[in-house]
Write an enzyme that holds these catalytic residues in place. Structure first.
Site, PDB file in Angstrom:
ATOM      1  N   ASN A 189      21.817  28.794 -59.593  1.00  0.00           N
ATOM      2  CA  ASN A 189      22.661  29.157 -60.735  1.00  0.00           C
ATOM      3  C   ASN A 189      22.242  30.444 -61.449  1.00  0.00           C
ATOM      4  O   ASN A 189      23.088  31.241 -61.820  1.00  0.00           O
ATOM      5  CB  ASN A 189      22.771  27.987 -61.719  1.00  0.00           C
ATOM      6  N   GLY A 205      16.636  21.648 -59.720  1.00  0.00           N
ATOM      7  CA  GLY A 205      17.896  21.309 -59.070  1.00  0.00           C
ATOM      8  C   GLY A 205      18.444  20.010 -59.621  1.00  0.00           C
ATOM      9  O   GLY A 205      18.129  19.620 -60.756  1.00  0.00           O
ATOM     10  N   SER A 206      19.227  19.333 -58.810  1.00  0.00           N
ATOM     11  CA  SER A 206      19.917  18.135 -59.300  1.00  0.00           C
ATOM     12  C   SER A 206      18.980  16.931 -59.350  1.00  0.00           C
ATOM     13  O   SER A 206      17.979  16.869 -58.630  1.00  0.00           O
ATOM     14  CB  SER A 206      21.093  17.823 -58.385  1.00  0.00           C
ATOM     15  N   GLY A 263      16.090  15.755 -56.788  1.00  0.00           N
ATOM     16  CA  GLY A 263      14.764  15.605 -57.408  1.00  0.00           C
ATOM     17  C   GLY A 263      14.164  14.235 -57.134  1.00  0.00           C
ATOM     18  O   GLY A 263      12.968  14.105 -56.842  1.00  0.00           O
ATOM     19  N   GLU A 287      12.513  19.879 -62.600  1.00  0.00           N
ATOM     20  CA  GLU A 287      13.379  20.363 -63.693  1.00  0.00           C
ATOM     21  C   GLU A 287      14.809  20.105 -63.240  1.00  0.00           C
ATOM     22  O   GLU A 287      15.299  20.778 -62.334  1.00  0.00           O
ATOM     23  CB  GLU A 287      13.155  21.857 -63.943  1.00  0.00           C
ATOM     24  N   CYS A 324      22.050  24.407 -66.352  1.00  0.00           N
ATOM     25  CA  CYS A 324      21.513  23.063 -66.606  1.00  0.00           C
ATOM     26  C   CYS A 324      21.691  22.717 -68.075  1.00  0.00           C
ATOM     27  O   CYS A 324      21.812  21.558 -68.445  1.00  0.00           O
ATOM     28  CB  CYS A 324      20.045  23.004 -66.208  1.00  0.00           C
ATOM     29  N   GLU A 375       8.547  24.165 -68.013  1.00  0.00           N
ATOM     30  CA  GLU A 375       8.457  25.468 -67.354  1.00  0.00           C
ATOM     31  C   GLU A 375       8.506  26.554 -68.411  1.00  0.00           C
ATOM     32  O   GLU A 375       8.917  26.311 -69.534  1.00  0.00           O
ATOM     33  CB  GLU A 375       9.625  25.650 -66.396  1.00  0.00           C
TER      34      GLU A 375
HETATM   35  P1  NAD Z   1      20.521  20.818 -55.503  1.00  0.00           P
HETATM   36  O1  NAD Z   1      19.654  19.706 -55.923  1.00  0.00           O
HETATM   37  O2  NAD Z   1      21.656  20.545 -54.615  1.00  0.00           O
HETATM   38  O3  NAD Z   1      19.649  21.927 -54.719  1.00  0.00           O
HETATM   39  C1  NAD Z   1      18.529  22.564 -55.305  1.00  0.00           C
HETATM   40  C2  NAD Z   1      17.627  23.080 -54.190  1.00  0.00           C
HETATM   41  O4  NAD Z   1      17.099  21.973 -53.469  1.00  0.00           O
HETATM   42  C3  NAD Z   1      18.324  23.952 -53.162  1.00  0.00           C
HETATM   43  O5  NAD Z   1      17.448  24.988 -52.779  1.00  0.00           O
HETATM   44  C4  NAD Z   1      18.561  22.996 -52.008  1.00  0.00           C
HETATM   45  O6  NAD Z   1      18.659  23.637 -50.761  1.00  0.00           O
HETATM   46  C5  NAD Z   1      17.309  22.153 -52.082  1.00  0.00           C
HETATM   47  N1  NAD Z   1      17.400  20.816 -51.478  1.00  0.00           N
HETATM   48  C6  NAD Z   1      18.495  20.036 -51.324  1.00  0.00           C
HETATM   49  N2  NAD Z   1      18.157  18.873 -50.727  1.00  0.00           N
HETATM   50  C7  NAD Z   1      16.819  18.916 -50.516  1.00  0.00           C
HETATM   51  C8  NAD Z   1      15.870  18.011 -49.942  1.00  0.00           C
HETATM   52  N3  NAD Z   1      16.249  16.835 -49.459  1.00  0.00           N
HETATM   53  N4  NAD Z   1      14.580  18.367 -49.908  1.00  0.00           N
HETATM   54  C9  NAD Z   1      14.186  19.555 -50.405  1.00  0.00           C
HETATM   55  N5  NAD Z   1      15.025  20.458 -50.935  1.00  0.00           N
HETATM   56  C10 NAD Z   1      16.333  20.147 -51.003  1.00  0.00           C
HETATM   57  O7  NAD Z   1      20.984  21.540 -56.823  1.00  0.00           O
HETATM   58  P2  NAD Z   1      21.953  22.799 -57.008  1.00  0.00           P
HETATM   59  O8  NAD Z   1      23.359  22.369 -56.780  1.00  0.00           O
HETATM   60  O9  NAD Z   1      21.422  23.968 -56.273  1.00  0.00           O
HETATM   61  O10 NAD Z   1      21.729  23.111 -58.545  1.00  0.00           O
HETATM   62  C11 NAD Z   1      22.363  22.448 -59.572  1.00  0.00           C
HETATM   63  C12 NAD Z   1      21.415  21.534 -60.299  1.00  0.00           C
HETATM   64  O11 NAD Z   1      20.254  22.209 -60.727  1.00  0.00           O
HETATM   65  C13 NAD Z   1      22.051  20.964 -61.552  1.00  0.00           C
HETATM   66  O12 NAD Z   1      21.751  19.604 -61.643  1.00  0.00           O
HETATM   67  C14 NAD Z   1      21.368  21.744 -62.656  1.00  0.00           C
HETATM   68  O13 NAD Z   1      21.402  21.123 -63.905  1.00  0.00           O
HETATM   69  C15 NAD Z   1      19.993  21.875 -62.096  1.00  0.00           C
HETATM   70  N6  NAD Z   1      19.224  22.926 -62.774  1.00  0.00           N
HETATM   71  C16 NAD Z   1      18.211  22.558 -63.618  1.00  0.00           C
HETATM   72  C17 NAD Z   1      17.483  23.519 -64.314  1.00  0.00           C
HETATM   73  C18 NAD Z   1      16.361  23.136 -65.249  1.00  0.00           C
HETATM   74  O14 NAD Z   1      15.575  23.988 -65.611  1.00  0.00           O
HETATM   75  N7  NAD Z   1      16.251  21.876 -65.660  1.00  0.00           N
HETATM   76  C19 NAD Z   1      17.805  24.867 -64.140  1.00  0.00           C
HETATM   77  C20 NAD Z   1      18.831  25.214 -63.265  1.00  0.00           C
HETATM   78  C21 NAD Z   1      19.542  24.241 -62.583  1.00  0.00           C
END
Ligand code: NAD
Length: 474
Positions: A152, A228-229, A233, A250, A284, A450
């Protein structure tokens, strides 16, 4: 500027995936092909972790001041190349120039903040119960860090992890989002140019369940730092927990912005729009819930809709993302919610959805509890501040929250009671600055912060040194 083929960066060298496979990366703004990216697997991860393991001891042997100096050079180089960096981000994400430049500058600031730690990493000394002793703590690197992240805000996402990870004396392997491959490689190549030794910062491109999963499961990875999501996570946490690896998560948010009946409504509307729709709601910290006290609900609603209409839409990152959001809106309509504005795919190339405002969704409906990560916000009417706080807290997430009020009493009551890692009064549900710790509670994370000096706690261990200063008397 973006190569036709974005390879891995391992041991300081660009290399294709061992399997020779590629993935296509398409521009969100018009659906044209931007580049191909290395589709990495376990072999590539093996190479990258080995390169990191080999580079780490010498890097850790340097003084903190020296590593801080390299981080400063790195940040300054990114500042020098900010136009190039921002242009890459714009192509990859389709976001407007203003946002892309702002994010590049934020990544630079994170680097400068961390660089300063080279001469400011204050520690602790304490007392001992036994005579002739002094006790102090020192930070130790963890070893090899896996840095896995979302698309993002691609540069801040990698900068928030890589600068503190490297500064603390770790080597790292980055697995950027498959949607934003080029900005991560650009960033890591700048690191090399700035003096980060080859192998200390590697990038493995590819899919989450292939390259990402192999990296997280690798036995020689000491720390997994993930943004990520919540769904991903949780899966990562389970894998890393089996070998008791340190894991910093996060995750997502379903952030609420509360508007009280004593609020400055112009200000509240301005911040609600920015919070809900900036970056196409792919933040996020985005305000996907807006909770308004009854006496001002109708007026706020009208002003919000008037101001949302003319906003320029920004694309979401992928076709899958757009379809997921549209499906969620369809489900919400079926469950009785009303879409007041937006809600449809725009008739143009690219993955565009107009800023969307929803009303009459039940607090326990899926759209009220699920993070959509798109330009969609839901309005709720409540009778009192306490009711609003209950509604805000009735969520699986707890990342950020905002309140608009003229009352210090209400602001403080909200700040004390709301379940969130960041609370904002009279502005947006935004994230953080480089010197402020950022993270959430409940499904928004595992409690680490972070950015800020708190990030050093993620990327280092604290060792207690118990020193007998006069052995003759001890
Ligand atoms: P996502 O969880 O789909 O992917 C994030 C990353 O994880 C990507 O690089 C993806 O390739 C990798 N990934 C996916 N499956 C995996 C696995 N099984 N093992 C290891 N890595 C894997 O998330 P997204 O769609 O890229 O991002 C959106 C999410 O990120 C939202 O939930 C958003 O709120 C969150 N986010 C949180 C913060 C924060 O600081 N809290 C900041 C930015 C985004």
């Amino acid at each position: 500027m973006i190569p036709e083929q974005v390879e891995n960066l391992i041991g300081g060298k660009r290399v294709p995936a061992r399997g020779g496979e590629w993935l296509e990366k398409v521009r969100p703004a018009d659906e044209t092909l931007l580049c191909r990216i290395a589709r990495s697997g376990a072999d590539d991860v093996e190479d990258a972790v080995a390169a990191a393991r080999a580079a780490q001891p010498d890097w850790a042997d340097r003084t903190a001041v020296s590593r801080g100096d390299v981080m400063r050079e790195f940040a300054l180089l990114l500042r020098e190349r900010r136009e190039e960096a921002s242009a890459i981000v714009m192509e990859e994400t389709g976001k407007p120039e203003e946002l892309a430049f702002g994010e590049t500058d934020a990544a630079v600031e994170m680097g400068l903040f961390i660089a300063g730690e080279g001469r400011r990493s204050y520690g602790r000394t304490t007392t001992a119960s036994m005579e002739h002793r002094t006790v102090l703590t020192m930070r130790q690197p963890l070893g090899v860090a896996a840095l896995v992240m979302s698309f993002n805000t691609p540069l801040p996402n990698v900068a928030w992890k890589a600068f503190p990870a490297l500064f603390c004396g770790n080597a790292a392997v980055v697995k950027p989002s498959e949607h934003t491959p080029a900005s991560a490689t650009f960033f890591a190549e700048l690191a090399l140019e700035a003096g980060v030794p080859p192998g200390a910062l590697n990038v493995v491109q590819g899919l989450g369940d292939e390259a990402g999963a192999s990296l997280v499961a690798h036995p020689d990875v000491d720390l997994v730092s993930f943004t990520g999501s919540a769904r991903t996570g949780r899966a990562i946490n389970e894998v890393a927990a089996r070998r008791l690896a340190k894991t910093c998560l996060e995750l997502g948010g379903k952030n609420a912005l509360v508007v009280c009946d004593d609020a400055d409504l112009d200000n509240a509307v301005r911040w609600a729009l920015a919070s809900a729709f900036s970056n196409a709601g792919q933040r996020c910290a985005s305000a996907s819930r807006i909770v308004v006290l009854d006496p001002v609900y109708d007026e706020f609603r009208q002003r919000l809709l008037e101001a949302a209409g003319p906003l320029a839409p920004q694309p979401v990152i992928s076709r899958e993302s757009l379809e997921r959001i549209l499906d969620a809106l369809g489900e919400a309509r079926e469950a009785g919610a009303t879409v007041l504005t937006g809600g449809e795919r725009l008739d143009r190339p690219g993955w565009y959805l107009a800023p969307t405002v929803v009303e009459r969704a039940a607090p326990d409906a899926s759209i009220s509890r699920t993070e959509l990560f798109g330009p969609v916000t839901v309005l709720y009417r409540t009778g009192s501040l306490d009711e609003a706080i209950t509604l805000v807290n009735d969520s699986p997430y707890g990342l950020t929250a905002a309140i608009h009020t003229a009352s210090v009493h209400r602001a403080m009551r909200f700040a004390e009671r709301v379940q969130a890692g960041v609370v904002v009064v009279n502005a947006g549900t935004h994230g953080s600055e480089p010197h402020m710790g950022f993270g959430g509670v409940k499904d928004s994370g595992t409690g680490w912060r972070e950015a800020g000096i708190e990030s050093l706690d993620v990327y280092s261990d604290s060792k207690v040194v118990n020193l007998v200063v006069d052995p003759a008397k001890a």
